[in-house]
Design a protein around this motif. Structure first.
Motif, short mmCIF file in Angstrom:
data_model
loop_
_atom_site.label_atom_id
_atom_site.label_comp_id
_atom_site.label_asym_id
_atom_site.label_seq_id
_atom_site.Cartn_x
_atom_site.Cartn_y
_atom_site.Cartn_z
N GLU A 29 0.82 -1.20 0.00
CA GLU A 29 0.00 0.00 0.00
C GLU A 29 0.86 1.26 0.00
OE1 GLU A 29 -3.15 0.20 -0.28
OE2 GLU A 29 -4.05 -1.68 0.39
N ASP A 30 0.24 2.35 -0.42
CA ASP A 30 0.86 3.66 -0.32
C ASP A 30 0.68 4.16 1.11
OD1 ASP A 30 1.73 6.25 -0.48
OD2 ASP A 30 0.59 6.77 -2.27
N GLN A 31 1.72 4.03 1.92
CA GLN A 31 1.65 4.40 3.33
C GLN A 31 2.07 5.84 3.60
OE1 GLN A 31 3.11 1.42 6.13
NE2 GLN A 31 3.23 -0.09 4.49
N GLY A 32 2.36 6.58 2.55
CA GLY A 32 2.70 7.99 2.73
C GLY A 32 4.15 8.26 3.03
N ALA A 133 4.51 -4.17 4.34
CA ALA A 133 3.05 -4.04 4.36
C ALA A 133 2.50 -4.18 5.76
CB ALA A 133 2.43 -5.08 3.43
N ILE A 134 3.13 -5.00 6.59
CA ILE A 134 2.75 -5.16 8.00
C ILE A 134 3.90 -4.65 8.84
CG2 ILE A 134 2.10 -6.78 9.82
CD1 ILE A 134 0.92 -8.58 7.74
N PRO A 135 3.74 -3.58 9.59
CA PRO A 135 4.84 -3.07 10.41
C PRO A 135 5.36 -4.13 11.37
CG PRO A 135 3.05 -1.48 10.32
CD PRO A 135 2.53 -2.74 9.70
N GLY A 136 6.66 -4.27 11.41
CA GLY A 136 7.29 -5.25 12.28
C GLY A 136 7.75 -6.49 11.56
N GLY A 138 9.87 -7.35 9.04
CA GLY A 138 10.94 -6.92 8.16
C GLY A 138 11.14 -5.42 8.18
N ASN A 139 12.13 -5.00 7.42
CA ASN A 139 12.47 -3.57 7.32
C ASN A 139 12.14 -2.97 5.97
OD1 ASN A 139 13.65 -3.67 9.95
ND2 ASN A 139 15.53 -4.48 9.07
N ALA A 140 11.68 -3.79 5.04
CA ALA A 140 11.41 -3.30 3.69
C ALA A 140 10.22 -4.05 3.13
CB ALA A 140 12.63 -3.47 2.79
N GLY A 141 9.52 -3.40 2.20
CA GLY A 141 8.44 -4.06 1.50
C GLY A 141 8.97 -4.97 0.42
N GLY A 142 8.06 -5.65 -0.26
CA GLY A 142 8.49 -6.59 -1.29
C GLY A 142 8.88 -7.93 -0.69
N PHE A 143 9.83 -8.61 -1.34
CA PHE A 143 10.26 -9.92 -0.86
C PHE A 143 11.53 -9.81 -0.04
CE2 PHE A 143 12.02 -9.32 -5.15
CZ PHE A 143 13.37 -9.55 -4.93
N SER A 144 11.72 -10.79 0.83
CA SER A 144 12.90 -10.86 1.69
C SER A 144 13.40 -12.30 1.66
CB SER A 144 12.57 -10.44 3.12
OG SER A 144 13.70 -10.58 3.97
N MET A 145 14.65 -12.47 1.25
CA MET A 145 15.20 -13.80 1.00
C MET A 145 16.61 -13.88 1.57
SD MET A 145 15.51 -15.57 -2.75
CE MET A 145 15.64 -17.34 -2.98
N TRP A 146 16.97 -15.04 2.09
CA TRP A 146 18.32 -15.27 2.62
C TRP A 146 19.00 -16.36 1.82
CZ3 TRP A 146 20.78 -12.59 6.54
CH2 TRP A 146 19.99 -11.69 7.26
N ILE A 147 20.17 -16.05 1.28
CA ILE A 147 20.99 -17.03 0.57
C ILE A 147 21.96 -17.64 1.58
CG2 ILE A 147 22.54 -17.43 -1.35
CD1 ILE A 147 19.73 -16.61 -2.15
N GLN A 148 21.89 -18.95 1.77
CA GLN A 148 22.62 -19.62 2.84
C GLN A 148 23.77 -20.46 2.30
OE1 GLN A 148 19.24 -21.85 4.37
NE2 GLN A 148 19.20 -20.57 6.20
N ASP A 149 24.87 -20.43 3.05
CA ASP A 149 25.99 -21.34 2.81
C ASP A 149 25.86 -22.50 3.79
OD1 ASP A 149 28.33 -22.67 2.36
OD2 ASP A 149 29.61 -21.17 3.33
N SER A 455 -9.14 5.46 -3.65
CA SER A 455 -7.85 6.13 -3.78
C SER A 455 -7.40 6.57 -2.40
CB SER A 455 -7.94 7.33 -4.72
OG SER A 455 -8.87 8.29 -4.22
N GLY A 456 -6.13 6.85 -2.28
CA GLY A 456 -5.60 7.30 -1.00
C GLY A 456 -5.06 6.15 -0.17
N ALA A 457 -5.14 6.30 1.15
CA ALA A 457 -4.59 5.31 2.06
C ALA A 457 -5.37 4.00 1.95
CB ALA A 457 -4.63 5.82 3.50
N ALA A 458 -4.64 2.88 1.92
CA ALA A 458 -5.23 1.54 1.85
C ALA A 458 -6.16 1.39 0.65
CB ALA A 458 -5.97 1.20 3.14
#
Length: 513
Positions: A29-32, A133-136, A138-149, A455-458
C-alpha cells in the motif's frame, strides 16, 4: 441438461481462471512514506558519504511529491550496523489528496526517483524502497530472502554464489528490483595481539582488548541525572588520536607490576579484506536479498521465479530461505482454497437445516461457480492479485450468490409442493423473484463502487475487495439467475429418481394377526 452442462462448464472455468489470476498475500500500500538506502564504495570516508547525501537532498527537494525527509549518515537500517560508507533516509510524502493519480503514488515516486539516482549519483549506489506491508515484519516491502551457505565454507564462497544468484535474478522479467547490502571484501585493519608477550608481561588479555575498544571504538562508563534528564558517559579517544594505526603506540595498559606498557609492544596491525558484518540464518552463514516485483507481476510470481533461479544458479552446498512477510506468504499458501471449501460446507449445512433436505442446498450452491468466474475475470482484467482481500471477497460471494438462488428456490419449492409441474414451478419462481433479485443485486453493486474506485490510504486493498465482489455479483446477477431454475429442476429430478428407486418398505404384520 443443457443448463446443467453450462453450470459444469462454469465450474471448470472457475478452476482455470483461478490459475490465470496472479497470486499474492498482502498488497503493498501507499503508506505515505518510504525509505532510501545509500551505499558508497567499501571503506569510504564519512565526508564522502555526507557529500553524496547532499546531492540526494537536492534531488529529494526537487521532487514535488516529497514533503520532508530525514537523513542518518553512517548507519543502515537494513543491516542495523554503523559504517562510514552508508546512509539512510526516511522520506515523507505529501497527503494523498495533494498527489492524486497513479503517477504520484509512492510506487511511482520510488521508481522515478531510482531512475534519477541511478543517472545522477555516480559516487554511490542509492535506491528507494517501500516499508513493509505489515509493520514489524521486516524492514522493507516486497520480498525478503536469505541465501545460505550450508557447507560451512569461507566467506568468498558465499560471495561468489551470491553474485551469481543476483546476476541470474536480474534477468528475470518478474523481478523489478533486487538488492543486497552484504559485502565480503571491505578494507579493514587487523590487530594481531601476541598473546605470549602479553602473558609474559603479566597483562590480562581482556585488559588489552578493552583498552583498544575504549580508545578506538568507545566504552560505556555509567550514567547520571542532571537538569531533569538522564545522561550517559562514554570513553573514547579524540578523533585526531585514532586516525591511523600508528596511534596505537599512544595507548597504554598496566602490567602486573603497575607499570604502563604501550600496546605497540605486543600488537601488530596489517591491512586485510573481509565482511563488515556477517549474519546467521538458521545457524548457516547467509546474506539477505530484498527487492520488489516488476510492474504487472505479483509477489507470488516473483517468489516462484526466484526459487527457480536459486535452484538453477546455486550449487548443492547452497540454499535459500524466505523471511519476514515472504515467509508468512509461503506458510499461508493454499489456505485460501481450504477456507473457501469450508465456507461452502458451512453454507450447505445451514441450508440443509433450513430446507430439511440434502438436495435443495445443491441447487442453491451450484450458482456460486458463476460468481467466482466473474470475480476472477474482474481481478484479471484490472491486473490485481488473488490475495487475502480477494479471498475475503470470494467468501462473501458465497452468501451473496446463494442469496439470489435462495429467493428463486424458495418460491419454486412452494409452487412445486402446491402441485405445479416441476418445470412450471422452476419458471414460476424465477419469474416472481427476477425483479427483487435485480434490485437488491444492483443496489449492492452500486454501493461497492467506492471500493472499486478507491484512492488514498489503503486504496489497493479496497480496490481488490471491490473488484472481487462487483465482478462476482455482476456475473451472478446477469448470468447466474438464468441457470438457477435449471439447477433446481435437475436436483429435484435426481431426488425424485432416488426416491422412486428406493420405495418405502412397510413393516411386515406380526404373527398371529
Amino acid at each position: 441438461m443443457l443448463g446443467l452442462a453450462i453450470l459444469v462448464g462454469f465450474t471448470a472455468l472457475a478452476g482455470l481462471a483461478g490459475k490465470k489470476v496472479a497470486g499474492g498475500f498482502i498488497p503493498s500500500e501507499d503508506q505515505g512514506y518510504f525509505f532510501l538506502n545509500v551505499q558508497l564504495p567499501d571503506a569510504a570516508s564519512l565526508e564522502r558519504t555526507d557529500a553524496v547525501c547532499r546531492k540526494i537532498d537536492a534531488i529529494l527537494a526537487a521532487t514535488p511529491e516529497v514533503q520532508s525527509y530525514n537523513t542518518i549518515t553512517g548507519f543502515s537500517l537494513l543491516s542495523f550496523s554503523s559504517a562510514t560508507y552508508g546512509a539512510f533516509y526516511f522520506v515523507s510524502l505529501k497527503k494523498w489528496s495533494e498527489r492524486p493519480g497513479a503517477e504520484r503514488t509512492d510506487e511511482a515516486v520510488i521508481n522515478r526517483l531510482n531512475q534519477q539516482l541511478f543517472g545522477r549519483i555516480n559516487e554511490a549506489f542509492a535506491f528507494g524502497f517501500p516499508p513493509p506491508a505489515i509493520p514489524g515484519l521486516g524492514n522493507a516491502g516486497g520480498f525478503s530472502m536469505w541465501i545460505q551457505d550450508r557447507s560451512g565454507a569461507d566467506v568468498p564462497f558465499l560471495q561468489k554464489n551470491l553474485e551469481a544468484f543476483m546476476a541470474a535474478a536480474k534477468k528475470r522479467p518478474e523481478v523489478g528490483s533486487i538488492n543486497t547490502i552484504w559485502r565480503a571484501s571491505v578494507p579493514q585493519v587487523y590487530a594481531d595481539v601476541d598473546r605470549d608477550k602479553v602473558l609474559k608481561q603479566g597483562i590480562s588479555l581482556s585488559s588489552v582488548y578493552q583498552t583498544m575498544q575504549a580508545f578506538m571504538g568507545g566504552a560505556y562508563i555509567n550514567q547520571f541525572n542532571r537538569f531533569g534528564r538522564q545522561w550517559r558517559v562514554f570513553l573514547q579517544a579524540e578523533a585526531d588520536q585514532r586516525e591511523t594505526t600508528n596511534d596505537i603506540s599512544g595507548y597504554y595498559v598496566r602490567n602486573g607490576k603497575g607499570d604502563m606498557v604501550p600496546l605497540s609492544a605486543f600488537v601488530d596491525t596489517k591491512r586485510v579484506y573481509g565482511p563488515e558484518f556477517t549474519n546467521r540464518f538458521n545457524l548457516f552463514r547467509a546474506a539477505q536479498v530484498i527487492g520488489n516485483p516488476a510492474p504487472g507481476y505479483s509477489s507470488d510470481q516473483v517468489m516462484r521465479a526466484l526459487e527457480q533461479v536459486a535452484n538453477e544458479a546455486l550449487p548443492r552446498e547452497m540454499g535459500f530461505e524466505w523471511a519476514d512477510l515472504s515467509y508468512q506468504q509461503q506458510k499461508a499458501a493454499g489456505t485460501g482454497t481450504v477456507t473457501f471449501l469450508l465456507s461452502l460446507v458451512c453454507v450447505f449445512l445451514i441450508l440443509a437445516a433450513l430446507y430439511e433436505s440434502w438436495s435443495l442446498p445443491l441447487s442453491v450452491l451450484l450458482s456460486v461457480p458463476i460468481a467466482v468466474v466473474g470475480a476472477f475475470l474482474g481481478l484479471f482484467g484490472r491486473g490485481l492479485a488473488l490475495d487475502v482481500y480477494a479471498q475475503i471477497g470470494l467468501v462473501m460471494l458465497i452468501g451473496l450468490a446463494a442469496k439470489n438462488a435462495i429467493l428463486i428456490v424458495e418460491f419454486a419449492k412452494d409452487a412445486f409442493e402446491q402441485g405445479q409441474p416441476l418445470v412450471d414451478a422452476a419458471l414460476e419462481g424465477a419469474r416472481l423473484r427476477l425483479r427483487p433479485i435485480l434490485m437488491t443485486s444492483f443496489a449492492f453493486i452500486l454501493g461497492c463502487v467506492p471500493l472499486w474506485s478507491a484512492s488514498g490510504a489503503a486504496s489497493v486493498a479496497r480496490q481488490i475487495m471491490g473488484t472481487t465482489v462487483i465482478g462476482g455479483m455482476l456475473a451472478a446477477s446477469a448470468i447466474g439467475i438464468f441457470f438457477i431454475p435449471a439447477a433446481f429442476y435437475f436436483v429435484e429430478k435426481l431426488a425424485d429418481a432416488r426416491h422412486q428407486s428406493s420405495p418405502e418398505v412397510l413393516p411386515s404384520p406380526a404373527q398371529g394377526d
